[in-house]
Design a protein around this motif. Structure first.
Motif: not given
Length: 171
Positions: A91-100, A102-115
């Motif tokens: 995630r850190d590497e992709w954010k760095k790529t985006v910023r390099a 001139g982009g704005r990174p936005l992390l979006v987490y999709l949690p899900a249970s094993k079931e």
């Protein structure tokens, strides 16, 4: 001109990343999919190549998608990365790529249970498209063991299926 956004999805296989990425593409973002690039280059997981070779085959696809992401952001286009980003270092590497570029990174987490994932994957395992890698319960256990959920200091938005969240992401 405002800076383009790169929505970087975080979630285990089956958590809904592709579904969300497709919804965001319907709102004008460009969807980039590592799984589809692997499929394009190598065929079907477990059919055209052995399952244990996936990560070896994934590496060049990740770099192709990374190059596409850079080019799109440089041209002012916002994108959504349909890729799991299981590890914080990724995630850190992709954010760095985006910023390099001139982009704005936005992390979006999709949690899900094993079931919940087992239920979703049972249906998905029957499909044959590029986004339908077969996942066994044992493989899912392995995925959970390797997955690093985002921590509070990463600033990830948690997506729970709310359409308003999608609208707020595509400003």
């Amino acid at each position: 001109m405002s800076e383009p956004t790169a929505i970087l999805l975080i979630g285990i296989t089956g958590s809904g990343k592709t579904h969300l990425a497709q919804a965001l593409a319907n709102h004008g973002l460009v969807r980039l999919s590592v799984d589809e690039e692997v499929h394009h280059l190598h065929g079907r997981y477990g059919v055209d190549y052995p399952e244990h070779e996936y990560f070896e085959r994934e590496a060049p696809a990740v770099e192709t998608v990374r190059t596409q992401l850079r080019e799109l952001l440089r041209s002012g286009r916002s994108v959504v990365l349909d890729h799991g980003l299981w590890r914080r270092s990724d995630r850190d590497e992709w954010k760095k790529t985006v910023r390099a570029v001139g982009g704005r990174p936005l992390l979006v987490y999709l949690p899900a249970s094993k079931e919940a994932l087992l239920r979703r994957l049972a249906a998905r395992n029957e499909r044959r498209d590029p986004n339908a890698l077969t996942v066994t319960p044992a493989a899912l256990d392995d995925f959970f063991a390797r997955f690093e959920p985002p921590t509070d200091d990463e600033g990830a938005v948690t997506y729970d299926g709310d359409a308003e969240v999608i609208r707020s992401m595509v400003r």
